[in-house]
Design a protein around this motif. Sequence first.
Motif, mmCIF file in Angstrom:
data_model
loop_
_atom_site.group_PDB
_atom_site.id
_atom_site.type_symbol
_atom_site.label_atom_id
_atom_site.label_comp_id
_atom_site.label_asym_id
_atom_site.label_seq_id
_atom_site.Cartn_x
_atom_site.Cartn_y
_atom_site.Cartn_z
ATOM 1 N N ASP A 69 0.810 -1.224 0.000
ATOM 2 C CA ASP A 69 0.000 0.000 0.000
ATOM 3 C C ASP A 69 0.844 1.276 0.000
ATOM 4 O O ASP A 69 0.565 2.237 0.730
ATOM 5 C CB ASP A 69 -0.949 0.003 1.217
ATOM 6 C CG ASP A 69 -1.853 -1.214 1.244
ATOM 7 O OD1 ASP A 69 -2.271 -1.649 0.154
ATOM 8 O OD2 ASP A 69 -2.125 -1.720 2.343
ATOM 9 N N VAL A 70 1.905 1.280 -0.796
ATOM 10 C CA VAL A 70 2.692 2.501 -0.976
ATOM 11 C C VAL A 70 2.202 3.181 -2.250
ATOM 12 O O VAL A 70 2.297 2.621 -3.341
ATOM 13 C CB VAL A 70 4.199 2.185 -1.089
ATOM 14 C CG1 VAL A 70 4.988 3.478 -1.294
ATOM 15 C CG2 VAL A 70 4.676 1.443 0.154
ATOM 16 N N GLY A 71 1.673 4.369 -2.106
ATOM 17 C CA GLY A 71 1.097 5.057 -3.253
ATOM 18 C C GLY A 71 2.143 5.595 -4.219
ATOM 19 O O GLY A 71 3.326 5.729 -3.882
ATOM 20 N N LYS A 72 1.696 5.926 -5.417
ATOM 21 C CA LYS A 72 2.575 6.477 -6.447
ATOM 22 C C LYS A 72 3.205 7.788 -5.977
ATOM 23 O O LYS A 72 4.377 8.061 -6.256
ATOM 24 C CB LYS A 72 1.786 6.727 -7.732
ATOM 25 C CG LYS A 72 1.338 5.461 -8.463
ATOM 26 C CD LYS A 72 2.421 4.942 -9.370
ATOM 27 C CE LYS A 72 1.888 3.799 -10.235
ATOM 28 N NZ LYS A 72 2.938 3.247 -11.121
ATOM 29 N N ASP A 73 2.434 8.586 -5.264
ATOM 30 C CA ASP A 73 2.958 9.876 -4.809
ATOM 31 C C ASP A 73 4.118 9.686 -3.842
ATOM 32 O O ASP A 73 5.117 10.416 -3.906
ATOM 33 C CB ASP A 73 1.849 10.684 -4.136
ATOM 34 C CG ASP A 73 0.778 11.141 -5.126
ATOM 35 O OD1 ASP A 73 1.089 11.158 -6.341
ATOM 36 O OD2 ASP A 73 -0.338 11.445 -4.688
ATOM 37 N N ALA A 74 3.983 8.707 -2.945
ATOM 38 C CA ALA A 74 5.062 8.439 -1.988
ATOM 39 C C ALA A 74 6.311 7.942 -2.702
ATOM 40 O O ALA A 74 7.440 8.305 -2.340
ATOM 41 C CB ALA A 74 4.599 7.419 -0.950
ATOM 42 N N VAL A 75 6.114 7.115 -3.724
ATOM 43 C CA VAL A 75 7.257 6.603 -4.489
ATOM 44 C C VAL A 75 7.952 7.746 -5.216
ATOM 45 O O VAL A 75 9.191 7.875 -5.191
ATOM 46 C CB VAL A 75 6.802 5.514 -5.495
ATOM 47 C CG1 VAL A 75 7.950 5.124 -6.423
ATOM 48 C CG2 VAL A 75 6.277 4.302 -4.755
ATOM 49 N N ARG A 76 7.189 8.623 -5.845
ATOM 50 C CA ARG A 76 7.781 9.740 -6.589
ATOM 51 C C ARG A 76 8.477 10.726 -5.649
ATOM 52 O O ARG A 76 9.541 11.268 -5.982
ATOM 53 C CB ARG A 76 6.701 10.454 -7.415
ATOM 54 C CG ARG A 76 6.158 9.603 -8.555
ATOM 55 C CD ARG A 76 5.176 10.404 -9.427
ATOM 56 N NE ARG A 76 5.824 11.542 -10.085
ATOM 57 C CZ ARG A 76 6.540 11.429 -11.208
ATOM 58 N NH1 ARG A 76 6.706 10.263 -11.783
ATOM 59 N NH2 ARG A 76 7.083 12.512 -11.741
ATOM 60 N N GLN A 77 7.925 10.917 -4.466
ATOM 61 C CA GLN A 77 8.571 11.813 -3.501
ATOM 62 C C GLN A 77 9.907 11.232 -3.038
ATOM 63 O O GLN A 77 10.908 11.960 -2.930
ATOM 64 C CB GLN A 77 7.660 12.025 -2.293
ATOM 65 C CG GLN A 77 8.203 13.031 -1.281
ATOM 66 C CD GLN A 77 8.377 14.419 -1.877
ATOM 67 O OE1 GLN A 77 7.458 14.958 -2.491
ATOM 68 N NE2 GLN A 77 9.568 14.998 -1.717
ATOM 69 N N ALA A 78 9.936 9.899 -2.810
ATOM 70 C CA ALA A 78 11.187 9.254 -2.411
ATOM 71 C C ALA A 78 12.221 9.351 -3.530
ATOM 72 O O ALA A 78 13.404 9.603 -3.283
ATOM 73 C CB ALA A 78 10.926 7.792 -2.048
ATOM 74 N N LEU A 79 11.771 9.161 -4.769
ATOM 75 C CA LEU A 79 12.689 9.270 -5.903
ATOM 76 C C LEU A 79 13.207 10.697 -6.056
ATOM 77 O O LEU A 79 14.383 10.921 -6.364
ATOM 78 C CB LEU A 79 11.978 8.824 -7.186
ATOM 79 C CG LEU A 79 11.675 7.321 -7.311
ATOM 80 C CD1 LEU A 79 10.751 7.068 -8.494
ATOM 81 C CD2 LEU A 79 12.967 6.524 -7.469
ATOM 82 N N GLN A 80 12.338 11.668 -5.814
ATOM 83 C CA GLN A 80 12.766 13.068 -5.911
ATOM 84 C C GLN A 80 13.790 13.398 -4.834
ATOM 85 O O GLN A 80 14.820 14.028 -5.102
ATOM 86 C CB GLN A 80 11.556 13.989 -5.797
ATOM 87 C CG GLN A 80 11.910 15.480 -5.936
ATOM 88 C CD GLN A 80 10.677 16.362 -5.961
ATOM 89 O OE1 GLN A 80 9.597 15.904 -6.301
ATOM 90 N NE2 GLN A 80 10.841 17.620 -5.592
ATOM 91 N N ASP A 81 13.529 12.976 -3.600
ATOM 92 C CA ASP A 81 14.466 13.234 -2.508
ATOM 93 C C ASP A 81 15.799 12.516 -2.717
ATOM 94 O O ASP A 81 16.832 12.948 -2.195
ATOM 95 C CB ASP A 81 13.854 12.790 -1.182
ATOM 96 C CG ASP A 81 12.689 13.680 -0.757
ATOM 97 O OD1 ASP A 81 12.587 14.803 -1.302
ATOM 98 O OD2 ASP A 81 11.872 13.252 0.082
ATOM 99 N N ALA A 82 15.760 11.431 -3.487
ATOM 100 C CA ALA A 82 16.988 10.676 -3.770
ATOM 101 C C ALA A 82 17.682 11.165 -5.035
ATOM 102 O O ALA A 82 18.635 10.538 -5.516
ATOM 103 C CB ALA A 82 16.662 9.182 -3.907
ATOM 104 N N ASN A 83 17.209 12.293 -5.601
ATOM 105 C CA ASN A 83 17.768 12.842 -6.848
ATOM 106 C C ASN A 83 17.682 11.823 -7.990
ATOM 107 O O ASN A 83 18.560 11.761 -8.849
ATOM 108 C CB ASN A 83 19.234 13.272 -6.657
ATOM 109 C CG ASN A 83 19.345 14.599 -5.941
ATOM 110 O OD1 ASN A 83 18.379 15.354 -5.858
ATOM 111 N ND2 ASN A 83 20.528 14.890 -5.403
ATOM 112 N N ALA A 84 16.624 11.034 -7.980
ATOM 113 C CA ALA A 84 16.471 9.989 -8.998
ATOM 114 C C ALA A 84 15.296 10.246 -9.931
ATOM 115 O O ALA A 84 15.196 9.620 -10.981
ATOM 116 C CB ALA A 84 16.283 8.620 -8.327
ATOM 117 N N LEU A 85 14.418 11.177 -9.560
ATOM 118 C CA LEU A 85 13.182 11.338 -10.329
ATOM 119 C C LEU A 85 13.454 11.813 -11.753
ATOM 120 O O LEU A 85 12.780 11.395 -12.698
ATOM 121 C CB LEU A 85 12.252 12.326 -9.615
ATOM 122 C CG LEU A 85 10.835 12.434 -10.184
ATOM 123 C CD1 LEU A 85 10.132 11.085 -10.154
ATOM 124 C CD2 LEU A 85 10.022 13.473 -9.404
#
Length: 598
Positions: free
Chosen positions: A462-478
């Motif tokens: 139950d990890v939403g798309k928004d949470a995944v994209r935020q994690a990728l953004q914070d990791a400089n990966a988005l």
Amino acid sequence: MRQKQPTPRVASLPADHVYSGQNPVRTLGRLLSPELPRLTVAVVTFVAKHSPIWLLPLITAVILDVVVEHRPVSELWTATAVLLAILLLNFPLHLVYVRCMGTIVRGLGTMLRSALCARMQQLSIGYHSRTSASVLQAKVIRDAEAVEQMLMQCADLGLAAVVTLVGGLVVIGLRVPSFLPVFLIVVPAAGLLVMRLRGRLRDQNELFRRRVEQLSSRVGEMTSLIPITRAHGLEHAALGRVNATLDEVRSEGIRLDLLNGRFGSLAWIVLNTLGLLCLTGSALVAYHGWLPVTAGDVVMLSGFFTILTGSVTTLLSLAPVLSKGLESVRSIGEVLQEPDLERNTGKEQISSVEGRIDFENVSFAYGEPGAADREVAVDRVSLSARRGETVALVGASGAGKSTVLNLLIGFIRPTSGRILLDGTDMARLDLRSYRRFVSVVPQESILFEGTIEENVTYGLRDVGKDAVRQALQDANALEFVDSLPHGVDTVVGERGARLSGGQKQRLAIARALVRDPRVLVLDEATSALDNHSEALIQQALSRLVRGRTVFVVAHRLSTIQDADRIVVMDHGRIAEMGTHDELIDRGGLYARMHTAKR
């Protein structure tokens, strides 16, 4: 904060009780015992469906006697009807047998593989560091398959041979009992003779197989060396090595073909000669009236000789299959009986973590207690970290840094001293529940064959798309993820083969961020990257460490200058500890390392 964890019911294979490495046959019996009803149905069904094989000579004898002795034609029709009915029943009976036996064998194979995988998850990290991953993989794949093949071949070929042998001897014993002793002696002797001839072929086949394997090795070597071969103009030399092996394979192949021809023909002549002698002998007995034997009995005895000899030969040929299968049972047992487990049952389960870590006079040594070759990796280490603090571990290779991290994660236990988590000895805690609050970013990111989203959210629900994209953004990966053809749904390939090292490392940071850990472990997370990738990852790490207890091992000292505490390790001990400025001012080991790295 903590509650006593109830002892879970073991739903998987009770390996410690079922397995006995020195008694693989008994082990198989225990494994198959729950399937005894289905196994009984399979055996009974097989006997019924296989009955035409040993009934055919008897019915042939009855039909022949009807013709020769002019018996009532009704006996002919009765015999034909009985055999036809049995033949027609073969189809449904065979399906029932395949369903029962297939369910048993495939179910056992699945259970063994599941038990092996479950056991591997329970075994300590120390065991996994001692044991090759390829060895464990072979046990899950090849050994379990060898057990399946042994059971299937014994069920199909072995059971067929036993049923035919028993059925044939019973028919002979009832119809022509005077010939039973002859068959009990001659048939096994003929089977042994044929197997002895085949044994010579097995040795030559083994030699040919090795030649083919050598050829495979040569071809693999040639293909891997093509760039070097081309660069130095050595194509002729490379082809010469392969062609020499090809000549050896050709010679061995011709030798094997000739040997197969000689021994195959010889075995055929021997077997048919013995069959002819059986036919002639029984015919003479019937002709002279020495025993009450009819013309039909003569044909029946001749047919049974060939069938029963084939059954004995089949049983003898199963010996290598049995040996390999039982050895695989022992091999699987090596893992299922391995006692080096991480013990968590009955310990306190963690529901929340503040992040205070205390090492109190902790030591760890590899090897058995009292062993002469025992190696001390960590020696009386004491240090503390509070929530929000970053502790950096530096030192030469073998100084004990990675061992400290393994102790922190709980992969290994201290041989003396203790580690406290929020004031509680970790020896009392269920480490599985503790690790839910820990994230590790290793030197080399480990990704599996799947999408970027699946890798980032691995093990989470139950990890939403928004949470995944935020994690990728914070990791400089988005930015790089959005540039991929399918974004977060892009498949990364086996072990992330379609991504660069820096991209994989940023996904590892995103995986850590999405878990919101309380304790963070960074094991040389930027040591293998170029300057540009390192800069991006350092920015991501600065976001990741906020408000968390962080332990970091760094190869580049420039990356840990802002750490709250730098611990300098030397031969398993803490040589010095302090901030970057404090350690530089002391002019000790850290200062010398810092100067050498410039």
